[in-house]
Design a protein around this motif. Structure first.
Motif, PDB file in Angstrom:
ATOM      1  N   GLY A 104       0.780  -1.229   0.000  1.00  0.00           N
ATOM      2  CA  GLY A 104       0.000   0.000   0.000  1.00  0.00           C
ATOM      3  C   GLY A 104       0.813   1.282   0.000  1.00  0.00           C
ATOM      4  O   GLY A 104       2.035   1.285   0.218  1.00  0.00           O
ATOM      5  N   ALA A 132       3.378   2.550   2.811  1.00  0.00           N
ATOM      6  CA  ALA A 132       3.654   1.437   3.725  1.00  0.00           C
ATOM      7  C   ALA A 132       5.161   1.240   3.830  1.00  0.00           C
ATOM      8  O   ALA A 132       5.924   1.622   2.942  1.00  0.00           O
ATOM      9  N   ASP A 188      -1.251  -8.980   1.160  1.00  0.00           N
ATOM     10  CA  ASP A 188      -1.235  -7.547   0.868  1.00  0.00           C
ATOM     11  C   ASP A 188      -0.959  -6.726   2.120  1.00  0.00           C
ATOM     12  O   ASP A 188      -1.363  -7.096   3.225  1.00  0.00           O
ATOM     13  N   PRO A 217      -1.545  -3.028   3.843  1.00  0.00           N
ATOM     14  CA  PRO A 217      -2.375  -1.824   3.697  1.00  0.00           C
ATOM     15  C   PRO A 217      -1.564  -0.531   3.655  1.00  0.00           C
ATOM     16  O   PRO A 217      -0.397  -0.494   4.067  1.00  0.00           O
ATOM     17  N   ASP A 218      -2.198   0.535   3.174  1.00  0.00           N
ATOM     18  CA  ASP A 218      -1.588   1.863   3.180  1.00  0.00           C
ATOM     19  C   ASP A 218      -1.080   2.194   4.584  1.00  0.00           C
ATOM     20  O   ASP A 218      -1.756   1.907   5.575  1.00  0.00           O
ATOM     21  N   ALA A 228       0.921   0.972   6.614  1.00  0.00           N
ATOM     22  CA  ALA A 228       1.255  -0.078   7.586  1.00  0.00           C
ATOM     23  C   ALA A 228       2.770  -0.236   7.707  1.00  0.00           C
ATOM     24  O   ALA A 228       3.504  -0.107   6.729  1.00  0.00           O
ATOM     25  N   TRP A 241       2.050   1.846  12.400  1.00  0.00           N
ATOM     26  CA  TRP A 241       1.680   2.640  11.236  1.00  0.00           C
ATOM     27  C   TRP A 241       2.697   3.754  11.057  1.00  0.00           C
ATOM     28  O   TRP A 241       3.271   4.233  12.034  1.00  0.00           O
ATOM     29  N   GLN A 250      -7.762   3.395  13.588  1.00  0.00           N
ATOM     30  CA  GLN A 250      -7.508   2.068  13.044  1.00  0.00           C
ATOM     31  C   GLN A 250      -8.778   1.238  13.139  1.00  0.00           C
ATOM     32  O   GLN A 250      -9.368   1.103  14.208  1.00  0.00           O
ATOM     33  N   ASN A 277      -7.360  -3.755   9.754  1.00  0.00           N
ATOM     34  CA  ASN A 277      -6.073  -3.494   9.101  1.00  0.00           C
ATOM     35  C   ASN A 277      -6.145  -2.278   8.194  1.00  0.00           C
ATOM     36  O   ASN A 277      -5.528  -2.227   7.138  1.00  0.00           O
ATOM     37  N   ARG A 278      -6.886  -1.274   8.632  1.00  0.00           N
ATOM     38  CA  ARG A 278      -7.028  -0.058   7.844  1.00  0.00           C
ATOM     39  C   ARG A 278      -6.917   1.157   8.748  1.00  0.00           C
ATOM     40  O   ARG A 278      -7.407   1.162   9.876  1.00  0.00           O
ATOM     41  N   THR A 321      -7.591   5.367   8.855  1.00  0.00           N
ATOM     42  CA  THR A 321      -8.218   6.517   8.204  1.00  0.00           C
ATOM     43  C   THR A 321      -8.018   7.753   9.055  1.00  0.00           C
ATOM     44  O   THR A 321      -8.013   7.688  10.285  1.00  0.00           O
TER      45      THR A 321
END
Length: 185
Positions: free
Chosen positions: A120, A123, A134, A136-137, A139, A151, A177, A180-181, A183
């Motif tokens: 991501g 990352a 994968d 995530p952004d 991470a 993060w 959080q 696993n995301r 924002t």
């Protein structure tokens, strides 16, 4: 104008302005490399590879068919990528499994990235990690297999968890959080 060391073998005509390619690099005819990249010595870039702008590829890295690298990505020395989930000697699949490194991602030295993986935006993969799924952004992953251990912000600074599932970057912005995301709050 790009700078290509005389001991590099560059078959591609798709090399961006300001890109530097060091000795013993091999870049095949179909490869596309963006502007202001730094392709270190002892690297190999296959035909069906697209590399964005401002990318660093350190020594000992091989970019295989199907690899896509967006802008501002760092690939550390001896990072390894696979593009075939069922490799067999002298058998070529109809289509290779793509690897996508999104904008701003950093790949640590000696990592192993499995076929079909997306890393991501921004990352950070720690050195020696074995990436089997994968990332995530934003991470921060490391280990074998790689797991999320925190993060990072767009500049690679580790964020601080100020309370459960609420993270703050160095600029004082808050992020939430959810699984696993991450924002922005």
């Amino acid at each position: 104008m790009s700078t290509i060391h005389p001991l590099a073998e560059v078959q591609s005509l798709n090399i961006g302005e300001g890109t530097v390619i060091w000795q013993y690099a091999i870049i095949l005819k179909g490869a596309v490399i963006g502007k202001n990249c730094n392709i270190n010595c002892h690297t190999f870039i296959e035909n069906d590879v697209i590399i964005g702008d401002h990318v660093t590829v350190k020594s000992g890295v091989y970019c295989w068919d199907g690899m896509r690298v967006e802008d501002h990505v760092f690939i550390g020395p001896n990072a390894s990528f696979a593009n075939d989930k069922q490799p067999r000697s002298r058998q070529r699949p109809e289509k290779f499994a793509n690897i996508l490194l999104k904008t701003g991602a950093s790949i640590g030295a000696g990592c192993n990235i499995m076929a079909g993986i997306t890393i991501g935006r921004y990352a950070m993969v720690g050195m020696g990690a074995l990436v089997t799924k994968d990332v995530p952004d934003h991470a921060l992953v490391y280990g074998s297999p790689a797991e999320i251990h925190g993060w990072v912000d767009d500049w690679g600074n580790k964020m601080q968890e100020i309370e459960k599932d609420i993270w703050m970057n160095a600029a004082g912005k808050y992020f939430i959080q959810t699984g696993n995301r991450l924002t922005e709050k």
